[in-house]
Enzyme design. Structure first.
Site, PDB file in Angstrom:
ATOM      1  N   TYR A 133     -11.944  -0.794  -4.328  1.00 46.00           N
ATOM      2  CA  TYR A 133     -11.052   0.512  -3.786  1.00 46.00           C
ATOM      3  C   TYR A 133     -11.656   1.623  -4.354  1.00 46.00           C
ATOM      4  CZ  TYR A 133      -7.754  -2.294  -1.257  1.00 46.00           C
ATOM      5  OH  TYR A 133      -7.503  -3.392  -0.222  1.00 46.00           O
ATOM      6  N   ASP A 154      -2.352  -1.277   3.541  1.00 48.23           N
ATOM      7  CA  ASP A 154      -0.914  -0.616   3.864  1.00 48.23           C
ATOM      8  C   ASP A 154      -1.030   0.484   5.245  1.00 48.23           C
ATOM      9  OD1 ASP A 154       0.545  -2.463   2.587  1.00 48.23           O
ATOM     10  OD2 ASP A 154       0.295  -1.094   0.927  1.00 48.23           O
TER      11      ASP A 154
END
Length: 270
Positions: A117, A56
């Site tokens: 992540y 994003d």
């Protein structure tokens, strides 16, 4: 015409990008990469750019992976210089770190076995170190790592994460999280590591946002896992800011298993 499939390992500072995917009138990572490649191989060359995970706006990457297909004749001309030439053409906040020929069965998205992540949080009174301000958020309440790990524990495994996802039509929200844990680094920053086969949009930041309220004492450790019973996104979950999140690794099977993994992933996503 024969083509050569190339794996590209990519890093970027997401602060000034509107995410990975190409968007009209917006600066994106894929946009600057395609522009740079187009200057080398021709703007009309179909690259088939495919990425492991679309990040994003504001999200960073140190271990992103994508693939492109180049005509064999062009690869023969550029093989020894493509990485260096891309370094000269790419902006300073996006780098291609490695270019590797791979079999045609390799698919950066569907052959992947996991995405990993990290999310960085500074809970010191003074906030993040200035040199890390673009990849570390400030949390105004003190965080307890044991409580954070307690809140994360019930979120691992295969579940329907609809409460933590932006649902897309005809897409599943079932995922398998294989790792979700927290540590405090020597510099005092609290770091979450989240790993799964794949993630829904904003899923990692939603998970982190929920567990941070456990770490600062506002929620009980069992609360985040109770939301797994919901079939829609929970309004009680605050999505953590984008700039604390970095994609650090994408995993792949052995070369001989690329095609089988891609086929299995496509069936699962359908």
């Amino acid at each position: 015409m024969r083509s050569i499939r190339l794996r590209l390992d990519v890093s970027y500072d997401g602060a000034d990008f509107s995410g990975w995917a190409i968007q009209p009138e917006r600066r994106t990572v894929a946009g600057v990469l395609v522009e740079a490649l187009g200057r080398l191989v021709g703007v009309d060359t179909a690259l088939g750019l495919t990425v492991a995970g679309r990040t994003d706006a504001g999200v960073h990457a140190s271990g992103q992976v994508c693939h492109v297909d180049l005509p064999e004749s062009q690869w023969e001309q550029l093989e020894g210089s493509l990485l260096r030439r891309l370094a000269a053409l790419m902006p300073p906040d996006a780098r291609v770190k490695a270019i590797t020929p791979v079999p045609q069965t390799f698919d950066a998205r569907f052959s992947a076995t996991f995405r990993r992540y990290e999310y960085r949080v500074a809970d010191t009174v003074w906030g993040p170190e200035p040199l890390r301000r673009s990849d570390t958020i400030q949390w105004v309440r003190p965080l307890d790592v044991d409580r954070l790990n307690g809140g994360s524990f019930g979120l691992t495994g295969e579940h329907d994460y609809a409460a933590y996802c932006k649902r897309k039509e005809h897409a599943t929200t079932i995922r398998a999280i294989t790792r979700f844990d927290w540590r405090r680094d020597p510099d005092g920053v609290v770091v979450a590591t989240v790993q799964a086969d794949a993630f829904c949009q904003s899923m990692v930041r939603s998970l982190v946002g929920a567990v941070l309220t456990v770490g600062d004492g506002r929620r009980d450790p069992g609360w985040p896992s109770t939301l797994l019973a919901l079939s829609e996104r929970s309004s009680a979950v605050t999505v953590a800011p984008a700039h604390g999140l970095t994609l650090i690794a994408v995993g792949y099977p052995d070369e001989s298993d690329y095609a089988a993994r891609a086929e299995a992933t496509r069936r699962l996503r359908a």
